[in-house]
Design an enzyme around this catalytic site. Structure first.
Site, short mmCIF file in Angstrom:
data_model
loop_
_atom_site.label_atom_id
_atom_site.label_comp_id
_atom_site.label_asym_id
_atom_site.label_seq_id
_atom_site.Cartn_x
_atom_site.Cartn_y
_atom_site.Cartn_z
N ARG A 14 10.39 -7.15 2.15
CA ARG A 14 10.44 -6.90 3.60
C ARG A 14 11.06 -8.11 4.28
O ARG A 14 10.93 -9.24 3.79
CB ARG A 14 9.01 -6.68 4.12
CG ARG A 14 8.93 -6.17 5.55
CD ARG A 14 7.46 -5.98 5.94
NE ARG A 14 7.31 -5.29 7.21
CZ ARG A 14 6.14 -5.05 7.79
NH1 ARG A 14 5.02 -5.46 7.21
NH2 ARG A 14 6.10 -4.41 8.95
N SER A 41 3.04 -9.64 10.15
CA SER A 41 2.04 -8.79 9.52
C SER A 41 1.00 -9.64 8.79
O SER A 41 -0.21 -9.35 8.85
CB SER A 41 2.72 -7.82 8.54
OG SER A 41 1.79 -6.91 8.01
N ARG A 70 -1.70 -1.27 10.19
CA ARG A 70 -1.60 -1.72 11.58
C ARG A 70 -0.48 -0.96 12.30
O ARG A 70 -0.72 -0.03 13.03
CB ARG A 70 -1.38 -3.23 11.64
CG ARG A 70 -1.53 -3.83 13.04
CD ARG A 70 -1.34 -5.34 12.99
NE ARG A 70 0.02 -5.72 12.67
CZ ARG A 70 1.00 -5.90 13.57
NH1 ARG A 70 0.75 -5.73 14.85
NH2 ARG A 70 2.20 -6.27 13.18
N GLY A 121 3.26 -0.97 10.72
CA GLY A 121 4.26 -0.57 9.73
C GLY A 121 5.65 -0.41 10.31
O GLY A 121 6.45 0.38 9.82
N HIS A 138 0.89 -9.61 -6.78
CA HIS A 138 1.64 -10.47 -5.85
C HIS A 138 2.20 -11.69 -6.58
O HIS A 138 2.83 -12.55 -5.95
CB HIS A 138 0.73 -10.95 -4.72
CG HIS A 138 0.34 -9.89 -3.74
ND1 HIS A 138 1.21 -8.93 -3.28
CD2 HIS A 138 -0.86 -9.64 -3.12
CE1 HIS A 138 0.58 -8.14 -2.42
NE2 HIS A 138 -0.66 -8.55 -2.30
N THR A 166 0.83 -1.20 0.00
CA THR A 166 0.00 0.00 0.00
C THR A 166 0.87 1.26 0.00
O THR A 166 0.58 2.23 -0.71
CB THR A 166 -0.93 0.00 1.22
OG1 THR A 166 -1.62 -1.25 1.31
CG2 THR A 166 -1.95 1.13 1.13
N TRP A 167 1.93 1.24 0.77
CA TRP A 167 2.85 2.38 0.85
C TRP A 167 3.53 2.62 -0.49
O TRP A 167 3.59 3.75 -0.98
CB TRP A 167 3.88 2.09 1.94
CG TRP A 167 4.82 3.22 2.26
CD1 TRP A 167 4.63 4.55 2.02
CD2 TRP A 167 6.09 3.11 2.91
NE1 TRP A 167 5.70 5.29 2.48
CE2 TRP A 167 6.61 4.42 3.03
CE3 TRP A 167 6.83 2.04 3.40
CZ2 TRP A 167 7.85 4.67 3.62
CZ3 TRP A 167 8.05 2.30 3.99
CH2 TRP A 167 8.55 3.61 4.09
#
Length: 364
Positions: free
Chosen positions: A195, A203, A327, A329, A173, A110-111
């Protein structure tokens, strides 16, 4: 890459159990509807009989938020995702300036969508002078940069994408092995955000338990961790997903940009400039003097996005509440959840699968 020989046929809804049988008759016979069966019927709704037969031929395991994950083209995903991916692979026609954002779930998607959209559209929507008219203030990033498998190709749809403004920007994805044939056209660029596997797991565990169907049992931390380490996660195994994009970024750095979530958290401005240069829209000295870089960083920050009303309610992706997208991050939240033996197991797994590849992570 595996290919499918399934022919495109009209989508036919599977009759639900309560349509085919009279509920009063069931009550008289002392029968009841099994919630898990009902959930299975919802998963199968809109899938052709031929497609369901294909599903039955695939290896399957317990899912996280749906009953099953299926092993398709070497990675694990849900039935509706497979249908969408097959439609994408068959029908998508890339254009020269297309941009594709790729991630494994819960890696900062999303970021990155917000950053990329604002970066590419900064001349249309000035992030400095923008008060209430910037699209990011009234639209969720997933509406501005749609997923192939969750928005554009949902239920096997074939939308007309040629009228979209250039550069068209999409997200996925899907692992690189199943994406590469669709984006081989010169000029198409892929931005991958990775990540560290520890925080990605935590997450994912929080998120899937938040959005799962009520008829699906919650996945405990221990059970989810074991599944994750066995590769049973959406679009996983995670190590294969990360490694394929990493290798391609080394092989073709002009085609694939590999970013790390932790690096963005540590120095977002430098990484935003790197992203701009890769996408052939570098910041000018005048833009930097005007504070364009800082304005984009602020507008797209986790804190700014989380407090927007559009991100507190509604569904930008079907069945996914926007409020669950934000949530913490944080980097190193895994420390609050994983036991020492679990941390040792995952560390050993990462060393075994990714050791010697040059792909490393920062965990705190």
């Amino acid at each position: 890459m595996a290919t499918s020989s399934i022919k495109a046929i009209p989508i036919m809804a599977i009759p639900s159990f309560n349509v085919c049988h009279n509920l009063e008759l069931l009550k008289e016979q002392g029968k009841s509807l099994d919630p898990k069966r009902q959930e299975g019927e919802r998963e199968e709704e809109g899938l052709s009989y031929e497609f369901q037969e294909m599903l039955e031929s695939l290896p399957k395991e317990r899912g996280w938020r749906t009953r099953h994950l299926y092993l398709f083209q070497g990675f694990w995903c849900q039935s509706k995702e497979i249908q969408a991916i097959m439609s994408f692979q068959k029908h998508f026609k890339p254009l020269q300036n297309d941009v594709v954002i790729a991630t494994i779930p819960k890696s900062g998607t999303t970021w990155l969508k917000a950053l990329t959209y604002t970066l590419l559209n900064r001349h249309r929507f000035d992030p400095v002078s923008s008060n209430t008219d910037h699209p990011l203030l009234t639209s969720n990033p997933h509406d501005l940069v749609p997923f192939f498998e969750y928005k554009l190709r949902l239920n096997g749809d074939v939308p007309d994408l040629f009228g979209l403004a250039s550069p068209r920007t999409f997200a996925t994805h899907v692992p690189f092995g199943s994406l590469k044939d669709s984006i081989e056209k010169p000029g198409v660029k892929v931005v991958y955000l990775c990540r560290n596997p520890f925080d990605t797991f935590i997450s994912s565990w929080h998120y899937t338990n938040s959005i799962k169907s009520e008829s699906v049992s919650p996945v405990s931390l221990d059970e989810g961790f074991d599944m994750y380490c066995r590769g049973l996660i959406g679009f996983g195994p995670f190590w294969e997903h990360m490694l394929a994009y990493w290798k391609e970024s080394l092989k073709r750095p002009d085609k694939v940009l590999f970013l790390r979530y932790e690096d963005l958290k540590q120095d977002i401005e430098s990484n935003l400039k790197k992203l701009a240069s890769f996408l052939a829209v570098p910041f000018t000295e005048e833009e930097e003097r005007k504070g364009i870089v800082k304005a984009i960083v602020e507008l797209c920050s986790f804190e700014s996005l989380k407090k927007l009303e559009v991100n507190k309610a509604g569904q930008s992706i079907k069945n996914f509440e926007n409020r669950h997208l934000f949530r913490k991050g944080e980097v190193s939240d895994w420390i609050n959840y994983l036991s020492p033996p679990q941390a040792e197991r995952l560390s050993a797994l990462v060393d075994d699968k990714l050791g010697g590849t040059g792909l490393t992570f920062r965990y705190c």
